[in-house]
Motif scaffolding. Structure first.
Motif, mmCIF file in Angstrom:
data_model
loop_
_atom_site.group_PDB
_atom_site.id
_atom_site.type_symbol
_atom_site.label_atom_id
_atom_site.label_comp_id
_atom_site.label_asym_id
_atom_site.label_seq_id
_atom_site.Cartn_x
_atom_site.Cartn_y
_atom_site.Cartn_z
ATOM 1 N N GLN A 58 0.855 -1.178 0.000
ATOM 2 C CA GLN A 58 0.000 0.000 0.000
ATOM 3 C C GLN A 58 0.897 1.237 0.000
ATOM 4 O OE1 GLN A 58 -3.653 -0.340 0.093
ATOM 5 N NE2 GLN A 58 -2.783 -2.302 -0.572
ATOM 6 N N ARG A 59 0.516 2.274 -0.738
ATOM 7 C CA ARG A 59 1.354 3.457 -0.870
ATOM 8 C C ARG A 59 0.759 4.647 -0.113
ATOM 9 N NH1 ARG A 59 4.325 0.245 -1.357
ATOM 10 N NH2 ARG A 59 5.650 -0.373 -3.097
ATOM 11 N N VAL A 60 1.677 5.449 0.442
ATOM 12 C CA VAL A 60 1.311 6.656 1.189
ATOM 13 C C VAL A 60 1.714 7.862 0.348
ATOM 14 C CG1 VAL A 60 1.757 7.972 3.299
ATOM 15 C CG2 VAL A 60 1.708 5.464 3.397
ATOM 16 N N PRO A 61 0.810 8.785 0.037
ATOM 17 C CA PRO A 61 -0.572 8.876 0.509
ATOM 18 C C PRO A 61 -1.605 8.330 -0.473
ATOM 19 C CG PRO A 61 0.041 10.954 -0.472
ATOM 20 C CD PRO A 61 1.234 10.038 -0.630
ATOM 21 N N ASP A 62 -1.183 7.629 -1.531
ATOM 22 C CA ASP A 62 -2.132 7.192 -2.559
ATOM 23 C C ASP A 62 -3.239 6.308 -1.989
ATOM 24 O OD1 ASP A 62 -0.541 8.563 -4.305
ATOM 25 O OD2 ASP A 62 0.585 6.794 -4.961
ATOM 26 N N HIS A 63 -2.857 5.341 -1.145
ATOM 27 C CA HIS A 63 -3.847 4.445 -0.558
ATOM 28 C C HIS A 63 -4.248 4.885 0.851
ATOM 29 C CE1 HIS A 63 -1.765 1.809 -3.550
ATOM 30 N NE2 HIS A 63 -3.024 1.545 -3.850
ATOM 31 N N LEU A 64 -3.324 5.511 1.551
ATOM 32 C CA LEU A 64 -3.590 5.936 2.926
ATOM 33 C C LEU A 64 -2.750 7.170 3.228
ATOM 34 C CD1 LEU A 64 -4.844 5.324 5.780
ATOM 35 C CD2 LEU A 64 -2.725 4.068 6.272
ATOM 36 N N ALA A 65 -3.413 8.244 3.645
ATOM 37 C CA ALA A 65 -2.693 9.451 4.070
ATOM 38 C C ALA A 65 -2.392 9.331 5.559
ATOM 39 C CB ALA A 65 -3.536 10.692 3.804
ATOM 40 N N VAL A 66 -1.189 9.773 5.944
ATOM 41 C CA VAL A 66 -0.755 9.628 7.338
ATOM 42 C C VAL A 66 -0.172 10.954 7.835
ATOM 43 C CG1 VAL A 66 0.728 8.375 8.947
ATOM 44 C CG2 VAL A 66 -0.225 7.188 6.953
ATOM 45 N N ALA A 67 -0.645 11.395 8.994
ATOM 46 C CA ALA A 67 -0.094 12.592 9.635
ATOM 47 C C ALA A 67 0.337 12.228 11.049
ATOM 48 C CB ALA A 67 -1.122 13.720 9.661
ATOM 49 N N GLY A 68 1.408 12.838 11.510
ATOM 50 C CA GLY A 68 1.915 12.569 12.855
ATOM 51 C C GLY A 68 1.816 13.782 13.757
ATOM 52 N N PHE A 69 2.624 13.766 14.797
ATOM 53 C CA PHE A 69 2.622 14.864 15.773
ATOM 54 C C PHE A 69 3.977 14.883 16.472
ATOM 55 C CE2 PHE A 69 -1.108 17.344 17.375
ATOM 56 C CZ PHE A 69 -0.424 18.231 18.179
ATOM 57 N N ASN A 70 4.505 16.041 16.725
ATOM 58 C CA ASN A 70 5.735 16.367 17.473
ATOM 59 C C ASN A 70 6.727 17.124 16.606
ATOM 60 O OD1 ASN A 70 4.819 15.249 19.837
ATOM 61 N ND2 ASN A 70 6.015 13.366 19.656
ATOM 62 N N GLY A 71 6.976 16.649 15.376
ATOM 63 C CA GLY A 71 7.892 17.364 14.497
ATOM 64 C C GLY A 71 9.335 17.292 14.939
ATOM 65 N N ASP A 72 9.719 16.219 15.635
ATOM 66 C CA ASP A 72 11.093 16.091 16.101
ATOM 67 C C ASP A 72 11.861 15.114 15.210
ATOM 68 O OD1 ASP A 72 10.171 13.607 16.918
ATOM 69 O OD2 ASP A 72 9.996 14.175 19.017
ATOM 70 N N TYR A 73 12.842 14.425 15.796
ATOM 71 C CA TYR A 73 13.737 13.560 15.011
ATOM 72 C C TYR A 73 12.995 12.494 14.215
ATOM 73 C CZ TYR A 73 12.874 10.534 19.010
ATOM 74 O OH TYR A 73 12.260 9.793 19.972
ATOM 75 N N ALA A 74 11.878 11.992 14.733
ATOM 76 C CA ALA A 74 11.162 10.917 14.038
ATOM 77 C C ALA A 74 10.597 11.397 12.709
ATOM 78 C CB ALA A 74 10.045 10.374 14.929
ATOM 79 N N SER A 75 10.114 12.634 12.660
ATOM 80 C CA SER A 75 9.572 13.144 11.403
ATOM 81 C C SER A 75 10.691 13.547 10.450
ATOM 82 C CB SER A 75 8.664 14.351 11.667
ATOM 83 O OG SER A 75 9.396 15.455 12.157
ATOM 84 N N LEU A 76 11.793 14.006 11.002
ATOM 85 C CA LEU A 76 12.902 14.471 10.167
ATOM 86 C C LEU A 76 13.697 13.316 9.550
ATOM 87 C CD1 LEU A 76 14.200 17.334 12.496
ATOM 88 C CD2 LEU A 76 12.746 17.556 10.469
ATOM 89 N N SER A 77 13.624 12.141 10.179
ATOM 90 C CA SER A 77 14.421 11.005 9.694
ATOM 91 C C SER A 77 13.598 10.009 8.892
ATOM 92 C CB SER A 77 15.074 10.287 10.887
ATOM 93 O OG SER A 77 14.089 9.805 11.796
ATOM 94 N N GLY A 78 12.354 10.333 8.602
ATOM 95 C CA GLY A 78 11.513 9.439 7.819
ATOM 96 C C GLY A 78 11.969 9.359 6.374
ATOM 97 N N TRP A 79 11.547 8.312 5.695
ATOM 98 C CA TRP A 79 11.969 8.131 4.301
ATOM 99 C C TRP A 79 11.273 9.119 3.379
ATOM 100 C CZ3 TRP A 79 7.198 6.944 5.186
ATOM 101 C CH2 TRP A 79 6.332 6.598 4.158
ATOM 102 N N ARG A 80 10.173 9.696 3.848
ATOM 103 C CA ARG A 80 9.495 10.770 3.135
ATOM 104 C C ARG A 80 9.211 11.883 4.133
ATOM 105 N NH1 ARG A 80 4.892 9.254 -1.069
ATOM 106 N NH2 ARG A 80 5.778 11.114 -2.030
ATOM 107 N N HIS A 81 9.044 13.079 3.613
ATOM 108 C CA HIS A 81 8.751 14.232 4.460
ATOM 109 C C HIS A 81 7.360 14.058 5.072
ATOM 110 C CE1 HIS A 81 8.478 18.918 4.805
ATOM 111 N NE2 HIS A 81 8.535 18.314 5.972
ATOM 112 N N LEU A 82 7.319 13.839 6.358
ATOM 113 C CA LEU A 82 6.081 13.512 7.058
ATOM 114 C C LEU A 82 5.265 14.769 7.362
ATOM 115 C CD1 LEU A 82 4.515 11.154 8.481
ATOM 116 C CD2 LEU A 82 5.759 11.774 10.558
ATOM 117 N N THR A 83 3.977 14.702 7.091
ATOM 118 C CA THR A 83 3.083 15.754 7.567
ATOM 119 C C THR A 83 2.945 15.600 9.078
ATOM 120 O OG1 THR A 83 1.840 15.958 5.502
ATOM 121 C CG2 THR A 83 0.714 16.629 7.521
ATOM 122 N N THR A 84 3.201 16.679 9.804
ATOM 123 C CA THR A 84 3.219 16.582 11.264
ATOM 124 C C THR A 84 2.843 17.923 11.885
ATOM 125 O OG1 THR A 84 4.583 15.892 13.155
ATOM 126 C CG2 THR A 84 5.670 17.173 11.442
#
Length: 344
Positions: A275-301
């Motif tokens: 399944q592909r993001v966001p084509d099949h599922l859109a995902v947003a996070g929270f905090n905007g710290d190292y976890a979002s910065l080190s993701g394989w794609r730029h995470l909406t947060t």
């Protein structure tokens, strides 16, 4: 090398030297800028180092801010923003910062008195900043209060002496973003670590973020739906979503995850199932710290202004140290920032 040696070398009084090296706004001594710089240059040439012990005796203070991360378990490192903000203010004001933490095996709060760091008991701190992630902060607070030490909480919410995040407001923003993008079935995903606290006992942000999500969904006339995923940990190569959890999550076309670690886990679970993001599922996070910065794609947060909050907490602590009898200051609520990435 002492202040007297510097005074002799520049032909000024020790009081003038002291004012140049550690300016006080309430001092009667007013120095010209070039005079103050001449004193500081002499101090550098003489390799002058302030004697903190002697200064503590004279002022009845330690020029020392304690910094405690109220979090147990193996993952005891915190986002560096809070700490960096506290450190920079302490440095600017001529204070040191002492890092404090409990041993990793201090899991039982009932035994907290046995493992309380000696620095609390010895009272060699002027104030303490507590970075809070769990109910441990409340236990620490009760024991420190007996020493009448100024305590400021960062990332925790109290009526006074705290700098905290308006998580509800942030969750409204990210949910509205998904609604504006046209997503129809939007869910909120919590995470409980097996053997850890339930959502109801987690940091206040867990309830507030869900509350903000529900508020935005209600305003849009949409039905809110939450799911609690249960995992063996927060991060790690062996931390996976169960098929039951994935079935619940994949029923949505967009989800707001409690934090960026969980958002990354959901994205990984999607790709493991083609399944592909966001084509099949859109995902947003929270905090905007190292976890979002080190993701394989730029995470909406939703980015928490942790550095700015750390500075605010340190400034509040120093105000309590210098205040005449003041033991409390109004708390500060900080609004986070929506960061739109490639996952929505």
């Amino acid at each position: 090398m002492t202040i007297k040696d510097i005074a002799r070398s520049v032909g000024l009084s020790t009081a003038a030297v002291s004012q140049a090296l550690r300016p006080r706004s309430d001092s009667n001594i007013k120095l010209q800028a070039d005079t103050a710089e001449r004193i500081r240059e002499a101090a550098r040439k003489l390799n002058y180092q302030p004697h903190s012990g002697a200064r503590s005796i004279r002022s009845n203070t330690f020029n020392n801010l304690g910094y405690f991360v109220a979090k147990t378990g193996l993952l005891t490192s915190s986002p560096q923003g809070y700490m960096a903000g506290v450190h920079d203010v302490a440095e600017e004001q001529g204070y040191r910062m002492t890092m404090i933490r409990l041993p990793r095996n201090a899991e039982e709060l009932e035994n907290i008195d046995e493992v309380m760091p000696g620095v609390f008991k010895e009272r060699n701190l002027d104030a303490l900043v507590v970075e809070s992630y769990s109910e441990l902060a409340a236990h620490i607070y009760k024991r420190i209060q007996a020493n009448r030490m100024p305590v400021v909480f960062v990332n925790d919410r109290h009526k006074t002496n705290s700098v905290y995040v308006d998580d509800e407001w942030g969750a409204v923003q990210v949910t509205q973003h998904l609604l504006e993008r046209g997503y129809q079935r939007i869910g909120f995903i919590h995470r409980e670590v097996i053997g850890g606290p339930t959502v109801a006992r987690m940091h206040y942000s867990a309830a507030d973020r869900e509350k903000g999500y529900r508020k935005a969904m209600r305003a849009a006339g949409r039905k809110a739906a939450c799911h609690v995923a249960r995992t063996t940990g927060v991060v790690g190569s062996d931390v996976l979503l169960s098929e039951e959890d994935w079935k619940a999550i994949s029923a949505f076309d967009a989800v707001v995850a409690y934090d960026d670690d969980l958002a990354n886990l959901i994205c990984r679970a999607a790709y493991d199932r083609d399944q592909r993001v966001p084509d099949h599922l859109a995902v947003a996070g929270f905090n905007g710290d190292y976890a979002s910065l080190s993701g394989w794609r730029h995470l909406t947060t939703v980015r928490i202004p942790s550095y700015e909050m750390g500075r605010m907490a340190a400034e509040m602590a120093l105000k309590l140290v210098s205040g005449e009898g003041d033991t409390t200051l109004p708390s500060i609520a900080c609004r986070p920032e929506l960061v739109v990435g490639q996952t929505t």
